[in-house]
Design an enzyme around this catalytic site. Structure first.
Site, PDB file in Angstrom:
ATOM      1  N   ASP A 115     -83.895  -9.900  49.428  1.00 40.25           N
ATOM      2  CA  ASP A 115     -84.029 -11.037  50.348  1.00 40.25           C
ATOM      3  C   ASP A 115     -85.053 -12.091  49.917  1.00 40.25           C
ATOM      4  O   ASP A 115     -86.196 -11.736  49.589  1.00 40.25           O
ATOM      5  CB  ASP A 115     -84.513 -10.575  51.729  1.00 40.25           C
ATOM      6  CG  ASP A 115     -83.877  -9.303  52.209  1.00 40.25           C
ATOM      7  OD1 ASP A 115     -83.107  -8.680  51.469  1.00 40.25           O
ATOM      8  OD2 ASP A 115     -84.181  -8.918  53.344  1.00 40.25           O
TER       9      ASP A 115
HETATM   10  N1  DQQ Z   1     -83.940  -6.144  53.601  1.00 42.53           N
HETATM   11  C1  DQQ Z   1     -83.116  -6.277  54.767  1.00 42.53           C
HETATM   12  C2  DQQ Z   1     -84.091  -6.633  55.837  1.00 42.53           C
HETATM   13  C3  DQQ Z   1     -85.300  -5.858  55.461  1.00 42.53           C
HETATM   14  C4  DQQ Z   1     -85.314  -5.972  53.984  1.00 42.53           C
HETATM   15  C5  DQQ Z   1     -82.020  -7.288  54.600  1.00 42.53           C
HETATM   16  C6  DQQ Z   1     -85.900  -4.784  53.277  1.00 42.53           C
HETATM   17  O1  DQQ Z   1     -83.640  -6.336  57.123  1.00 42.53           O
HETATM   18  O2  DQQ Z   1     -86.479  -6.375  56.043  1.00 42.53           O
HETATM   19  O3  DQQ Z   1     -81.438  -7.245  53.322  1.00 42.53           O
HETATM   20  O4  DQQ Z   1     -85.942  -4.993  51.893  1.00 42.53           O
END
Ligand code: DQQ
Length: 525
Positions: free
Chosen positions: A3
């Site tokens: 992300d």
């Molecule tokens: N990745 C998710 C999120 C979380 C993060 C989304 C953890 O919900 O915070 O891809 O790496």
């Protein structure tokens, strides 16, 4: 990397943080890596991660979050801390150690005031599904607000918090928004868009006519969906417009590989920019042998389509054009049924291609078969492919093609007639023929989206950004966008080719085509 986190602009510098595993090419050991840029193209990756597990409130994980230019114009980050091996999640904050350091390279997470939010007993959400704080905005009542994504069984929530001083955050009684069927709301994003111009707006704007965008990354399907709606200030809730469908049939930023996106307002150019993550479509073993996985789509400017007000439009940031090198042009070239014309003279493995397609007439468009209503656009792209030849289309580009077409990824349109002389336009980016590699090693989906466009002058445009394993396509000026990740074995580097093709019976006219070889971005020194 996964992300994108807390994109922001502060004193002449763009910042992007990202979920990053410093110890391997697959997800795990997540820290907030940090890169800075002056132009969104040349980046410097800072040596030290900005945030990494070490505090009592984030010992087991430093997960996604957002940036806000908060009180006194100071940047601040909200992120999710994982506090135990059961994956209990809390929200925490971090601030730059030294505001005079242009890159804001060190971030501190004070013990005082952290964590800023924890699941309370009355909240009724799952402690292990409580994360991804949004950018905060200032309400007319002088209180700041922010959202946290959550879930209880199949119900997805955006939990609202308010603060008078940006320090103490109080959970609102009402959920800001929820839906009983969508599962976890990851990475919620909430922002205003102007209904009169294409400029972006600060999250806290109150003095102009706007609509609101509410985006969630739905973990059940792993796509980013948004609705357009209004902000009920009295109840402090978001209300999607009746005409804006919610759920797995909702509008998407991108109908391909694009997840966990984040937007921010760029005051230097008065625009809102969206960053999205394109995960790999090869196997974890491939990622380990490559030594990396995960890339970001080119940042996109985003604005509301006017006058419809019914969807967003997106376009690669203009700075990308600084990487354009040698240019090839074409105009008024006909492509008859079954033909494909090679675009010679560009580096087909790294190119920016803008085409305007037109037809003398759309008379030959096939009727949209009511039987197809059972499929979404993706299903229809898969069903029809490019070998099912129609009246108008399939036509478009064959990207990352090998010389004898053993491998290629077609990005194309098909145009159908519906009731009352209207047209339905399907856009596809079909990875099924992208690589000779077979079996489970690669995920090769036929992605697709409908393009809500009037075929004025019988014309439609396509822009594709091609970069080795990435094809990002923008249909009709950014109305429908699709990212595909592909892994050709022959159509690689100098052996990659680019074609325009037409498999529909009505001859296609390439009204104009501009294709550029793209230079590699240089790191920022
Ligand atoms: N990745 C998710 C999120 C979380 C993060 C989304 C953890 O919900 O915070 O891809 O790496």
């Amino acid at each position: 990397m996964s992300d994108p986190n807390a994109p922001m602009y502060y004193k002449g510098i763009y910042h992007i943080f990202y979920q990053y595993n410093p110890k391997g090419a697959v997800w795990g050991n997540i820290v907030w890596a940090h890169a800075v840029s002056k132009d969104l193209i040349s980046w410097k990756i800072l040596k030290k991660p900005a945030i990494f597990p070490s505090k009592s409130f984030d010992k087991y994980g430093t997960w996604s979050g957002s940036g806000t230019i908060g009180p006194d114009n100071k940047p601040i980050i909200f992120y999710t801390g994982v506090i135990d091996t059961k994956q209990t999640q809390v929200q925490a904050y971090a601030v730059p150690k030294d505001l005079s350091d242009p890159y804001l390279s060190t971030w501190v997470r004070p013990e005082r005031g952290n964590p800023i939010a924890m699941v309370s007993d009355d909240l009724g959400v799952n402690k292990t599904a409580y994360r991804d704080p949004s950018t905060a905005w200032l309400g007319r009542d002088g209180q700041w607000r922010m959202l946290v994504g959550s879930r209880w069984n199949k119900k997805g929530f955006a939990v609202l918090y308010r603060s008078k001083d940006f320090k103490k955050w109080v959970q609102a009684k009402r959920f800001f928004h929820f839906n009983s069927k969508l599962g976890m709301f990851e990475c919620p994003d909430f922002y205003p868009v102007s209904i009169s111009h294409k400029n972006g707006l600060d999250n806290s704007v109150t003095n102009q006519p706007v609509k609101y965008v509410f985006k969630v990354s739905l973990d059940l399907e792993r796509y980013d969906y948004y609705t357009l709606g209004s902000y009920n200030l009295r109840k402090d809730i978001y209300v999607p417009d009746k005409s804006s469908i919610e759920g797995f049939k909702a509008l998407r930023y991108d109908y391909g590989n694009f997840y966990a996106s984040k937007s921010f307002f760029d005051p230097s150019k008065n625009r809102r920019i969206v960053w999205g993550w394109a995960n790999e479509s090869d196997s974890s073993a491939d990622d380990v042998s490559k030594g990396w996985s995960g890339i970001y789509a080119i940042p996109r400017k985003v604005w509301l389509d006017m006058p419809s007000g019914k969807q967003l439009m997106q376009w690669p940031v203009e700075e990308l054009e600084t990487l354009r090198g040698r240019k090839v042009e074409m105009s008024y070239q006909h492509v008859n049924k079954g033909e494909h014309i090679e675009i010679k003279g560009v580096t087909a493995a790294q190119a920016d291609v803008e085409v305007k397609f037109s037809f003398s007439s759309l008379e030959k468009a096939d009727k949209f078969d009511p039987k197809w209503d059972k499929w979404d656009a993706e299903g229809l792209c898969k069903h029809l492919g490019i070998n099912n030849h129609g009246g108008i289309g399939p036509f478009g580009l064959l990207t990352l093609a090998s010389s004898k077409l053993e491998e290629f990824t077609p990005v194309f349109f098909r145009i159908f007639k519906t009731h009352g002389n209207k047209h339905k336009v399907l856009m596809c980016s079909d990875a099924r023929s992208s690589s000779l590699r077979q079996g489970d090693e690669l995920y090769k989906p036929a992605f697709g989206g409908f393009v809500n466009v009037d075929m004025i002058n019988n014309e439609i445009s396509l822009r594709s950004l091609i970069d080795n394993s990435m094809i990002e396509s923008f249909g009709a000026g950014g109305r429908t966008c699709i990212v595909s990740r592909v892994y050709p074995t022959l159509a690689v580097k100098r052996n990659a080719h680019l074609y325009v093709f037409n498999y529909g019976s009505e001859p296609l006219i390439i009204k104009s085509l501009n294709a550029w070889s793209m230079k590699a971005a240089k790191p920022m020194m």
